[in-house]
Scaffold this motif. Structure first.
Motif, PDB file in Angstrom:
ATOM      1  N   TYR A   1     -68.724  17.784 -35.653  1.00 54.51           N
ATOM      2  CA  TYR A   1     -68.778  18.906 -36.589  1.00 54.51           C
ATOM      3  C   TYR A   1     -68.557  20.188 -35.793  1.00 54.51           C
ATOM      4  O   TYR A   1     -69.417  20.606 -35.007  1.00 54.51           O
ATOM      5  N   LYS A   2     -67.375  20.768 -35.964  1.00 53.57           N
ATOM      6  CA  LYS A   2     -66.988  21.954 -35.214  1.00 53.57           C
ATOM      7  C   LYS A   2     -67.181  21.692 -33.720  1.00 53.57           C
ATOM      8  O   LYS A   2     -66.552  20.816 -33.154  1.00 53.57           O
ATOM      9  N   LYS A   3     -68.102  22.404 -33.065  1.00 55.58           N
ATOM     10  CA  LYS A   3     -68.295  22.257 -31.623  1.00 55.58           C
ATOM     11  C   LYS A   3     -69.463  21.341 -31.275  1.00 55.58           C
ATOM     12  O   LYS A   3     -69.845  21.213 -30.110  1.00 55.58           O
ATOM     13  N   LEU A   4     -70.023  20.699 -32.288  1.00 54.54           N
ATOM     14  CA  LEU A   4     -71.120  19.748 -32.094  1.00 54.54           C
ATOM     15  C   LEU A   4     -70.576  18.321 -32.148  1.00 54.54           C
ATOM     16  O   LEU A   4     -69.818  17.978 -33.055  1.00 54.54           O
ATOM     17  N   ARG A   5     -70.957  17.490 -31.193  1.00 51.69           N
ATOM     18  CA  ARG A   5     -70.474  16.109 -31.142  1.00 51.69           C
ATOM     19  C   ARG A   5     -71.639  15.171 -30.833  1.00 51.69           C
ATOM     20  O   ARG A   5     -72.425  15.422 -29.921  1.00 51.69           O
ATOM     21  N   PHE A   6     -71.718  14.093 -31.612  1.00 51.56           N
ATOM     22  CA  PHE A   6     -72.722  13.050 -31.391  1.00 51.56           C
ATOM     23  C   PHE A   6     -72.016  11.708 -31.272  1.00 51.56           C
ATOM     24  O   PHE A   6     -71.106  11.397 -32.045  1.00 51.56           O
TER      25      PHE A   6
ATOM     26  N   ILE B   1     -75.584  13.722 -27.417  1.00 53.46           N
ATOM     27  CA  ILE B   1     -75.227  14.843 -28.278  1.00 53.46           C
ATOM     28  C   ILE B   1     -74.838  16.013 -27.380  1.00 53.46           C
ATOM     29  O   ILE B   1     -75.472  16.266 -26.355  1.00 53.46           O
ATOM     30  N   SER B   2     -73.748  16.682 -27.728  1.00 53.06           N
ATOM     31  CA  SER B   2     -73.261  17.798 -26.912  1.00 53.06           C
ATOM     32  C   SER B   2     -72.839  18.943 -27.822  1.00 53.06           C
ATOM     33  O   SER B   2     -72.471  18.734 -28.987  1.00 53.06           O
ATOM     34  N   TYR B   3     -72.882  20.146 -27.258  1.00 57.15           N
ATOM     35  CA  TYR B   3     -72.499  21.330 -28.023  1.00 57.15           C
ATOM     36  C   TYR B   3     -71.797  22.310 -27.091  1.00 57.15           C
ATOM     37  O   TYR B   3     -72.279  22.599 -25.987  1.00 57.15           O
TER      38      TYR B   3
ATOM     39  N   LEU C   1     -70.262  32.243 -23.901  1.00 54.59           N
ATOM     40  CA  LEU C   1     -71.477  32.507 -23.133  1.00 54.59           C
ATOM     41  C   LEU C   1     -71.143  33.265 -21.854  1.00 54.59           C
ATOM     42  O   LEU C   1     -71.839  34.215 -21.473  1.00 54.59           O
ATOM     43  N   ILE C   2     -70.066  32.861 -21.186  1.00 52.40           N
ATOM     44  CA  ILE C   2     -69.583  33.537 -19.983  1.00 52.40           C
ATOM     45  C   ILE C   2     -68.074  33.736 -20.149  1.00 52.40           C
ATOM     46  O   ILE C   2     -67.360  32.813 -20.551  1.00 52.40           O
ATOM     47  N   ARG C   3     -67.601  34.931 -19.824  1.00 54.16           N
ATOM     48  CA  ARG C   3     -66.187  35.243 -20.003  1.00 54.16           C
ATOM     49  C   ARG C   3     -65.314  34.312 -19.159  1.00 54.16           C
ATOM     50  O   ARG C   3     -65.584  34.082 -17.990  1.00 54.16           O
ATOM     51  N   LYS C   4     -64.263  33.768 -19.753  1.00 52.91           N
ATOM     52  CA  LYS C   4     -63.294  32.872 -19.117  1.00 52.91           C
ATOM     53  C   LYS C   4     -63.914  31.584 -18.583  1.00 52.91           C
ATOM     54  O   LYS C   4     -63.398  30.944 -17.678  1.00 52.91           O
ATOM     55  N   VAL C   5     -65.055  31.207 -19.156  1.00 53.35           N
ATOM     56  CA  VAL C   5     -65.722  29.973 -18.756  1.00 53.35           C
ATOM     57  C   VAL C   5     -66.113  29.186 -20.003  1.00 53.35           C
ATOM     58  O   VAL C   5     -66.722  29.739 -20.929  1.00 53.35           O
ATOM     59  N   ASN C   6     -65.719  27.907 -20.040  1.00 54.71           N
ATOM     60  CA  ASN C   6     -66.159  27.021 -21.113  1.00 54.71           C
ATOM     61  C   ASN C   6     -67.516  26.418 -20.740  1.00 54.71           C
ATOM     62  O   ASN C   6     -67.683  25.876 -19.652  1.00 54.71           O
ATOM     63  N   THR C   7     -68.468  26.514 -21.652  1.00 55.27           N
ATOM     64  CA  THR C   7     -69.832  26.050 -21.386  1.00 55.27           C
ATOM     65  C   THR C   7     -70.247  25.035 -22.443  1.00 55.27           C
ATOM     66  O   THR C   7     -70.062  25.269 -23.642  1.00 55.27           O
ATOM     67  N   SER C   8     -70.793  23.918 -21.992  1.00 55.55           N
ATOM     68  CA  SER C   8     -71.289  22.913 -22.929  1.00 55.55           C
ATOM     69  C   SER C   8     -72.620  22.353 -22.420  1.00 55.55           C
ATOM     70  O   SER C   8     -72.827  22.223 -21.205  1.00 55.55           O
ATOM     71  N   VAL C   9     -73.504  22.056 -23.345  1.00 56.84           N
ATOM     72  CA  VAL C   9     -74.795  21.437 -23.018  1.00 56.84           C
ATOM     73  C   VAL C   9     -74.838  20.060 -23.669  1.00 56.84           C
ATOM     74  O   VAL C   9     -74.188  19.823 -24.695  1.00 56.84           O
TER      75      VAL C   9
END
Length: 518
Positions: A374-379, A421-423, A428-436
């Motif tokens: 769902y959008k940027k959420l993945r399970f 589960i990831s999002y 969050l930081i310019r020119k950086v892709n961030t995922s938890v």
């Protein structure tokens, strides 16, 4: 460090002989002598999108591993080590749209060399707190309670694969595939002065698999079927040490040659664009790997006569994808059954182990896969239930029939699952892709021996495990830099491998990757 109950091997001297006894210990245990270091480098050169090739790539890779052995079979090891250095040259050539755009080729070849050293030369006997005492009996045995060893071997491998597809007409394609591999290993124990050592002359594995496949599609590609035939050729030449009545040692050649024919049929059908049915049947062979036949020179013994697996496999599956405006939900369920002759299984015996053939094994089960986006959420999640049963017929009324027949093989869980589960965090930081991300792993209890024998003692039960992991990843938008921070086993739960060897408790990892070619 964590508080655990565990059994350790203590060495005692009885009647002038070194023996082991089990002693139960409760307390804080800090791992030691468990350093692991690996280094990998890779460089590639080639051409892409030319008139004579879609791609022609040659790359060179070198890697090194140094590992301290922390312990096996609840016995601490304080000085034994392993190191490995390998180099690989690979070539890949692909070309499509040949002969009126009907033929495509994919050719791959590699040459690999491995130099490995296993060292077990210490007479010290360690305890879990890191203290040690010297073996009072100078019998020439190392920490693995085997003759001391400084075993070095050199292994080389040459392998190539040729794959061709030819489109006969719309919906009809034939494929040809051939894989050949030749592996040679030789080495010696530098401490052993015996001239007759099994690996002083080359031990070899040669295998070739040739295949033909016919693929058809019908009903606007809703139905696809593949009929395949395979020819398997397998030859090993291994050296085995034998002891004569006068205590002298000789070397015996053990040769195995197999020449077999296999086949398979698979099909899939889209009832609707989102609903899929699929199934397959295969008679195939699994050729043993070098480690399974030759061992590793330290904790895994060579088994020159190990036979290939022969299996008949059935798979059935159904999948459904439910699309939404901002994502999708995907469900798949698979049923599987394998009837395996000469099943190759790791036989864990303690400090020194080996692979062996089980005469007849039946594997059956069900697997469920789920993905939700769902959008940027993945399970995503996976659940597997399986039975891996000794299917050998034993004499009626025998102890073997009561304990082994139709029972789950040792060291094999029946129920296990994982979920993640990831999002992706926006800006969050310019020119950086961030995922938890957050993940859980579940393994139901199982046994290190056959269940009817294992229940006689609690030591043979591997308890239920439920582990939690979490992390965060930062990657530059150009893909050149990548940083991953992860905490494994957050709640410091007890964790074991399939042989009841304790795994580390909570652990923190920091990984940085840098790509030169981006």
């Amino acid at each position: 460090m964590r508080d655990v109950n565990y059994f350790v091997k203590e060495t005692v001297i009885q009647n002038g002989i070194e023996r082991e006894i089990d002693t139960e210990v409760t307390g804080d245990v800090e791992r030691f002598h468990d350093q692991y270091r690996s280094v990998l480098g890779n460089i590639g050169l080639g051409f892409t999108n030319t008139q004579w090739a879609d791609a022609l790539i040659v790359d060179f890779a070198a890697a090194g591993i140094d590992r301290e052995i922390q312990g096996l079979n609840n016995r601490p090891i304080g000085e034994a080590t392993e190191e490995e250095h390998n180099q690989t040259v690979r070539l890949r050539y692909t070309k499509s749209r040949i002969f009126d755009e009907r033929l495509s080729l994919d050719i791959f070849a590699l040459y690999n060399t491995i130099k490995r050293t296993s060292i077990d030369t210490s007479s010290n006997r360690y305890s879990w707190d890191g203290s040690f005492k010297v073996n009072e009996i100078q019998d020439g045995r190392g920490e693995f309670l085997q003759p001391k060893t400084l075993f070095k071997f050199n292994q080389s491998q040459f392998q190539y694969r040729v794959h061709a597809n030819y489109n006969i007409s719309e919906g009809h394609t034939i494929g040809l595939n051939h894989i050949y591999s030749e592996i040679s290993r030789e080495g010696e124990n530098r401490i052993n002065t015996e001239e007759n050592q099994p690996f002083k002359s080359p031990n070899t594995i040669k295998k070739a698999v040739s295949g033909f496949a016919y693929t058809t599609t019908f009903f606007d590609q809703k139905l696809e079927s593949v009929l395949a035939l395979k020819h398997y050729y397998f030859k090993t030449l291994a050296k085995q040490a034998i002891t004569f009545t006068d205590s002298s040692i000789g070397i015996e050649d053990v040769s195995t040659i197999q020449d077999r024919l296999g086949y398979s049929f698979s099909t899939r059908y889209f009832i609707t664009p989102d609903l899929l049915l699929k199934g397959s049947y295969e008679k195939g062979y699994r050729i043993p790997q070098p480690k399974e036949i030759f061992g590793d020179g330290l904790s895994i013994l060579a088994v020159p006569g190990l036979q290939p697996e022969i299996s008949k496999n059935i798979n059935l599956g159904i999948g459904y994808t439910y699309p939404t405006d901002n994502g999708f939900l995907k469900n798949e369920v698979h049923l599987f059954r394998r009837d395996v002759k000469n099943f190759i299984r790791f036989q864990f015996s303690g400090l020194v182990n080996s692979y062996q053939n089980e005469e007849d094994v039946l594997i059956r089960g069900v697997e469920w896969d789920l993905i939700y986006q769902y959008k940027k959420l993945r399970f995503s999640g996976n659940l597997t239930w399986q039975q891996v049963l000794n299917n050998q017929d034993f004499p009626s009324g025998s102890i073997e029939e009561r304990v082994f027949e139709k029972q789950q093989l040792p060291n094999t869980p029946s129920l296990f699952a994982n979920a993640d589960i990831s999002y992706q965090l926006p800006n969050l930081i310019r020119k950086v892709n961030t995922s938890v991300y957050y993940g859980v792993n579940f393994v139901d209890k199982f046994y290190v021996a056959y269940k009817k024998a294992a229940t006689l003692t609690d030591k043979n039960e591997i308890p239920t495990q439920f582990l939690n992991n979490a992390g965060i990843t930062f990657s530059s938008t150009n893909g050149k830099h990548n940083v991953n921070i992860e905490v494994q086993n957050i709640f410091d739960a007890s964790a074991y491998d399939n042989f009841r060897q304790s795994k580390p408790g909570s652990a923190f990892y920091l990984k940085y990757r840098f790509f030169l070619d981006n």
